[in-house]
Design an enzyme around this catalytic site. Sequence first.
Site, PDB file in Angstrom:
ATOM      1  CG  ASN A  94     126.801  30.863 112.555  1.00 56.27           C
ATOM      2  OD1 ASN A  94     127.494  31.852 112.273  1.00 56.27           O
ATOM      3  ND2 ASN A  94     125.492  30.931 112.697  1.00 56.27           N
ATOM      4  NE  ARG A 123     124.993  32.775 108.858  1.00 57.12           N
ATOM      5  CZ  ARG A 123     124.634  33.771 109.638  1.00 57.12           C
ATOM      6  NH1 ARG A 123     125.040  33.821 110.878  1.00 57.12           N
ATOM      7  NH2 ARG A 123     123.868  34.722 109.181  1.00 57.12           N
ATOM      8  NE  ARG A 126     121.972  44.562 111.471  1.00 60.91           N
ATOM      9  CZ  ARG A 126     121.942  43.234 111.370  1.00 60.91           C
ATOM     10  NH1 ARG A 126     120.845  42.626 110.958  1.00 60.91           N
ATOM     11  NH2 ARG A 126     122.994  42.515 111.647  1.00 60.91           N
ATOM     12  CD  GLU A 185     119.963  30.294 109.512  1.00 60.11           C
ATOM     13  OE1 GLU A 185     119.622  30.251 110.717  1.00 60.11           O
ATOM     14  OE2 GLU A 185     120.461  31.295 108.985  1.00 60.11           O
TER      15      GLU A 185
END
Length: 415
Positions: free
Chosen positions: A7, A99, A250, A396
């Site tokens: 990743n 990923r 964010r 994941e």
Amino acid sequence: MNILVLNCGSSSLKFQVIATDLEAIERDEDRMLARGVLERIGTEALITLRAEGRAPVRDAVPLRDHRAALDHVLHWLVSPDSGVPGISSLSDIHAVGHRIVHGGERLTRSLLIDDAAIEQIAECIELAPLHNPANLKGIQSARQVFGSGIPQAAVFDTSFHSTMPPESFLYALPYQLYVRHRVRRYGFHGTSHRYVAYRYRQLSGHDYEGTNIITLHLGNGCSACAIRKGASIDTSMGMTPAEGLVMGTRSGDLDPSVLEFLHHKEGMSFDELDSLINKRSGLLGVSGLTNDMRDLLAEEKEHEDRRARLAVELFCLRVRKYIGAYLARMNGADAVVFTGGIGGNTPHSRGPRAPRLGILGAQPDEERNRGLVGGREGEFGAEGSRIRLFVIPTNEELLIARDTLRCVLGVPRRW
Ligand code: ADP
């Protein structure tokens, strides 16, 4: 089969080595042999490496780029001192799974990487200018090291959401903009939402068709997903990961006209506005202190910091709004599942003050809720709660390893 899962971020590389095969998947007996994180690649990188059953090894080493980082990892993996079981040479790694953040509209399934796939991933760079180039660096580095000798697969963050219907994925903009530029919502964290839905099925005994749940991935990035009959029908992130919930840095949902207003008031350029909503907002922006939920909760408790409290309130309120919206979107759900660094560790974000889920038909049991921290998995709904409540730590990497195996063997995915 030993699968190296990579990743790659813009200046980081996370990896796991997972031993799996079809029987292991069936029995849920895949084995994680090693894992690690390399941060601040490009300077003096901070490295944490850990072999199965051993204490983590930490180091700081100058690493020029992702290729150097991968070389460092592989050197460690094969060295006898690392103690990684079953790996003594590069030939003990049988496949690599990557990923990939953005697969656009066309890359909707995990796939074996060839030149055409690389081209298609590169075409999505304009949709994910920070993420896809780093992901491609991981692919190129692995190709350089392993040659064409071992297969590599790509697993996309967006693909789980490819089942969203147009009324979920379209923005209410002129339709031609979608046709011309594919301006639409794609959604992210798909592998995480897919994993927790899979675990939910194992824990609840429901089958794919019977999976009607809301999943909340609350980490540094945060997203909600409405899963009906096992498939994503809506998610809170949009064309980019900026939309939706309040996140570490964010803003999440925002009146788009705010950007034009700030452009005029503060003379901010597009790049500065982009950085504002992606890197300087969210928990960090509101609190003025940090993007780290742990530190905010400590500030709030120890110093009664007003803005730390406000940041946490805003975060939790947005979560609650999305749960309410998705319950309406789905005509009700059987369960709400929390995951991610915040979802899995802060009873606060799931509890009485925060989502006040009772009114929505989900009643938390506070003692059970408080007990679900530090990677624990379990249910925390009170007796009689109409909607079941779960914490399921995400994994994941495991799905990436399993998808890679299936791609290599040519076996279709069942979930
Ligand atoms: P990423 O999205 O980068 O994978 P994580 O899922 O690790 O991030 O989530 C990071 C967030 O989780 C941070 O806000 C961090 O403060 C929070 N977090 C991690 N552990 C805890 C904890 N024990 N208590 C509260 N918050 C935590």
